[in-house]
Design a protein around this motif. Structure first.
Motif, short mmCIF file in Angstrom:
data_model
loop_
_atom_site.label_atom_id
_atom_site.label_comp_id
_atom_site.label_asym_id
_atom_site.label_seq_id
_atom_site.Cartn_x
_atom_site.Cartn_y
_atom_site.Cartn_z
N GLY A 26 0.77 -1.23 0.19
CA GLY A 26 0.05 0.11 0.06
C GLY A 26 0.69 1.13 -0.02
N THR A 27 0.16 2.29 0.50
CA THR A 27 1.05 3.54 0.43
C THR A 27 2.08 3.71 1.70
N THR A 28 2.02 2.63 2.41
CA THR A 28 2.61 3.13 4.07
C THR A 28 4.12 2.40 3.77
N ALA A 29 4.41 1.67 2.74
CA ALA A 29 5.69 1.31 2.45
C ALA A 29 6.10 0.36 3.57
N VAL A 30 5.39 -0.16 4.00
CA VAL A 30 5.60 -1.25 5.20
C VAL A 30 5.65 -2.69 4.63
N ILE A 31 6.64 -3.63 4.87
CA ILE A 31 6.73 -4.80 4.03
C ILE A 31 6.05 -5.71 4.85
N GLY A 32 4.87 -6.41 4.23
CA GLY A 32 4.05 -7.29 5.09
C GLY A 32 4.41 -8.56 4.31
N LYS A 33 3.95 -9.57 5.01
CA LYS A 33 4.30 -11.13 4.52
C LYS A 33 4.02 -11.36 2.79
N ASN A 34 2.93 -10.54 2.33
CA ASN A 34 2.75 -10.86 1.20
C ASN A 34 3.22 -9.78 0.21
N THR A 35 4.15 -9.09 0.57
CA THR A 35 4.46 -7.83 -0.09
C THR A 35 5.75 -8.37 -1.07
N GLY A 36 5.76 -7.93 -2.35
CA GLY A 36 6.98 -7.87 -3.03
C GLY A 36 7.01 -9.10 -4.11
N ASP A 37 5.87 -9.58 -4.34
CA ASP A 37 5.93 -10.73 -5.33
C ASP A 37 6.01 -9.90 -6.64
N ASP A 38 5.17 -8.96 -6.93
CA ASP A 38 5.58 -8.22 -8.35
C ASP A 38 6.96 -8.10 -8.59
N PHE A 39 7.67 -7.34 -7.39
CA PHE A 39 9.10 -7.00 -7.59
C PHE A 39 9.91 -8.17 -7.89
N ARG A 40 9.81 -9.22 -7.21
CA ARG A 40 10.47 -10.58 -7.40
C ARG A 40 10.16 -11.09 -8.83
N GLU A 41 8.92 -10.97 -9.31
CA GLU A 41 8.51 -11.46 -10.71
C GLU A 41 8.94 -10.42 -11.66
N ARG A 42 9.54 -9.23 -11.44
CA ARG A 42 9.93 -8.12 -12.24
C ARG A 42 8.88 -7.38 -13.30
N LYS A 43 7.61 -7.40 -12.30
CA LYS A 43 6.58 -6.82 -13.12
C LYS A 43 6.60 -5.24 -13.10
N LEU A 44 6.29 -4.61 -14.29
CA LEU A 44 6.32 -3.11 -14.26
C LEU A 44 4.83 -2.84 -13.86
N THR A 45 4.60 -2.64 -12.74
CA THR A 45 3.37 -2.06 -12.44
C THR A 45 3.40 -0.53 -12.12
N LEU A 46 2.22 -0.04 -11.82
CA LEU A 46 2.29 1.45 -11.90
C LEU A 46 3.09 2.18 -11.16
N PRO A 47 3.34 1.80 -9.68
CA PRO A 47 4.39 2.68 -9.08
C PRO A 47 5.85 2.46 -9.51
N VAL A 48 6.24 1.21 -9.92
CA VAL A 48 7.43 1.09 -10.74
C VAL A 48 7.64 2.10 -11.75
N ILE A 49 6.59 1.99 -12.69
CA ILE A 49 6.52 2.91 -13.99
C ILE A 49 6.80 4.31 -13.62
N LYS A 50 5.97 4.77 -12.57
CA LYS A 50 6.28 5.96 -12.17
C LYS A 50 7.63 6.64 -11.66
N ALA A 51 8.20 5.54 -10.82
CA ALA A 51 9.42 5.82 -10.09
C ALA A 51 10.49 5.60 -11.36
N VAL A 52 10.41 4.85 -12.25
CA VAL A 52 11.46 4.67 -13.36
C VAL A 52 11.30 6.00 -14.30
N ALA A 53 10.30 6.43 -14.29
CA ALA A 53 10.25 7.65 -15.26
C ALA A 53 10.93 8.82 -14.64
N GLN A 54 10.95 8.92 -13.28
CA GLN A 54 11.73 10.20 -12.54
C GLN A 54 13.10 9.56 -12.07
#
Lengths: 333, 333
Positions: A227-255
């Protein structure tokens, strides 16, 4: 309206309002899942279909049809159609993603095997196809055929977009329509079509389902980063590990500055991930306000969904659909 | 009719007669395979669709429509539909069977990956669904929906029937309808329907396609054991190694003595196969005349296909379809 009703989630209120229809849908799902010749089919599907999924998509079809005053039998067929398509895509996703868990139960893929997941998924697609032909409506067939193509195209696009830092927000939107919004919008649109609503209302139902689906998926993608709290929960980070370009990453990459770009290059494009990288990704996204920006997008889509409802009849279901749009984005408070 | 024409295979004569239609089908396949958003799709499908497959199924649709005097545009859509469904099932089969080769080229599965095979198969199903809705015929949709369910059910049934010595000829027939005959019969039936033929002719086209498909698959299964000559060729024995219960094995199992039963139990049910087992299987099948009996069944289905043609118009295409039924079984002379 009592306090209990106010406190209830909009999805539960819709379920309660449409309880008799939902029971008919569940019965039809059980009947049409059965295969005289291939008893493995209900074995594979039962744990998916019966797993107490939220049945959000069939609820949308029932809600749209009833909101538009439909009084015939075919909204049941269409709601079951939509749930079968959804379940079939889950089965095919299991093959695809080698995901270990879905809805908290072992996936069909692990319980059975790739073969069963692919073929039983195909069987459910075929069953959904038979169900929709029973409505006798060519327009319904057209809508669902187009939605099927958008879904399949979006899934393929997601494959090619994964690991690709050049993925834009426009591409993300196409992927999200394929993954989620195309079936949401078809679910609501066919409800209006079967009810014989006028073009403006049918278009509004499409827009509502499309915008709701996009908001829903953006929120899902945000929750994958806690979520927006940037606290890592137990189900956090699957998309990162699977290297998916989801919206928050796309926005961060753009800047990204040069160092950050190197970080994304290594972790997402090359897939070289180390301990602490997820925390680092969250810190970079927080620095650019990427999560907040993605949340603002989700709120915008939810607002668009609610605005679309204006041309639809003033009816308790309409209020519940509006609340549902709010609720979908409230998950990331 | 010159000697050349007599010598030509009936399939080639049909292709020549329907050359302009076939070119339109190929063009439509190329157009509809394209995806604006997901360029990987034509990459995956091109080597399958362009690989010079026999295009037997779309030819059957074109032949049926023209034989019944059709003069509109939609037989092209339906022929392309049928080829897309066929190609989609090949892609999903590649995932399923881990087959290493198809039509002499590397499979999509090996060239790309399981993900692409599943999702691009889904995309072709969706495209075929869009194509058929363009005909505006609910009856065509019904036929193809039912065929899709039979295909998927048959594929799942084949999974459960593999390795199971209790598999009967009735179960084999259901598997064969799923694998082959359901799409053959849908291909011919929709040709008649789109042409507006009377019920007797539509039923005859269904029966022709169904019987032709069954004969075709029995012959394929026989050829996997080297035809009736029981000579082991380079492509012999795949079904034995995959422990499939095809018709000659089912017939041999039904007549097995105790020793033979133990052999089938070990090689097919348990999968414990050793050097010389394929030769032993062939010897057992020869002892019981299992290959000859299966060939007789194939001849029976080919005869049934030809008989069905009687109520159709007297036309060169009708003669070619009759020759095609003969040719399909002549492969095992």
């Amino acid at each position: 309206m009592g306090l209990d009703e106010v406190a209830q989630k909009p999805h539960d209120r819709l379920s309660a309002w449409l309880a008799a229809d939902m029971e008919a849908v569940n019965q039809m799902i059980r009947d049409r899942m059965a295969s005289e010749h291939a008893p493995r089919i209900p074995q594979v599907t039962a744990h998916l279909v019966e797993a107490g999924g939220k049945r959000l998509r069939p609820l949308l079809t029932l809600a749209a049809a009833r909101l538009c005053g439909y009084d015939g039998p075919y909204h049941i067929h269409l709601a079951a159609t939509v749930e079968f398509i959804h379940t079939a895509t889950l089965l095919h996703d299991d093959v695809v993603d080698e995901s270990a868990q879905r809805r908290g139960r072992p996936t069909a893929n692990l319980l059975w095997d790739n073969k069963s997941s692919v073929l039983v998924g195909d069987y459910l697609f075929a069953r959904s196809f038979q169900l929709m032909t029973e409505t006798g409506s060519m327009r319904v067939m057209n809508i669902l055929a187009n939605a099927s193509a958008t879904i399949a195209e979006g899934e393929v696009l997601q494959l090619t977009a994964a690991q690709d830092l050049a993925t834009t927000e426009a591409i993300y939107l196409q992927v999200v329509r394929g993954k989620t919004a195309a079936l949401f919008s078809a679910a609501t649109e066919v409800g209006g079509v079967i009810a014989g609503s006028d073009e403006a209302q049918v278009q509004a139902l499409y827009t509502y389902g499309d915008a709701l689906g996009i908001a829903f998926q953006i929120v899902d993608d945000l929750l994958d980063y806690g979520g927006t709290t940037a606290v890592i929960g137990k189900n956090t980070g699957d998309d990162f590990r699977e290297r998916k370009l989801t919206l928050p990453v796309i926005k961060a990459v753009a800047q990204a500055d040069a160092d950050e770009r190197a970080f994304w290059q290594r972790t997402i494009a090359k897939g070289d991930q180390r301990d602490g990288d997820l925390e680092q990704a969250l810190a970079i996204m927080a620095r650019h306000g990427a999560m907040e920006a993605a949340r603002a997008d989700a709120l915008g889509w939810a607002a668009k969904a609610k605005v679309a409802l204006a041309v639809l009849p003033d009816h308790p279901i309409r209020a519940m659909l509006a609340d549902l749009a709010d609720y979908v984005v409230a998950r990331i408070n």
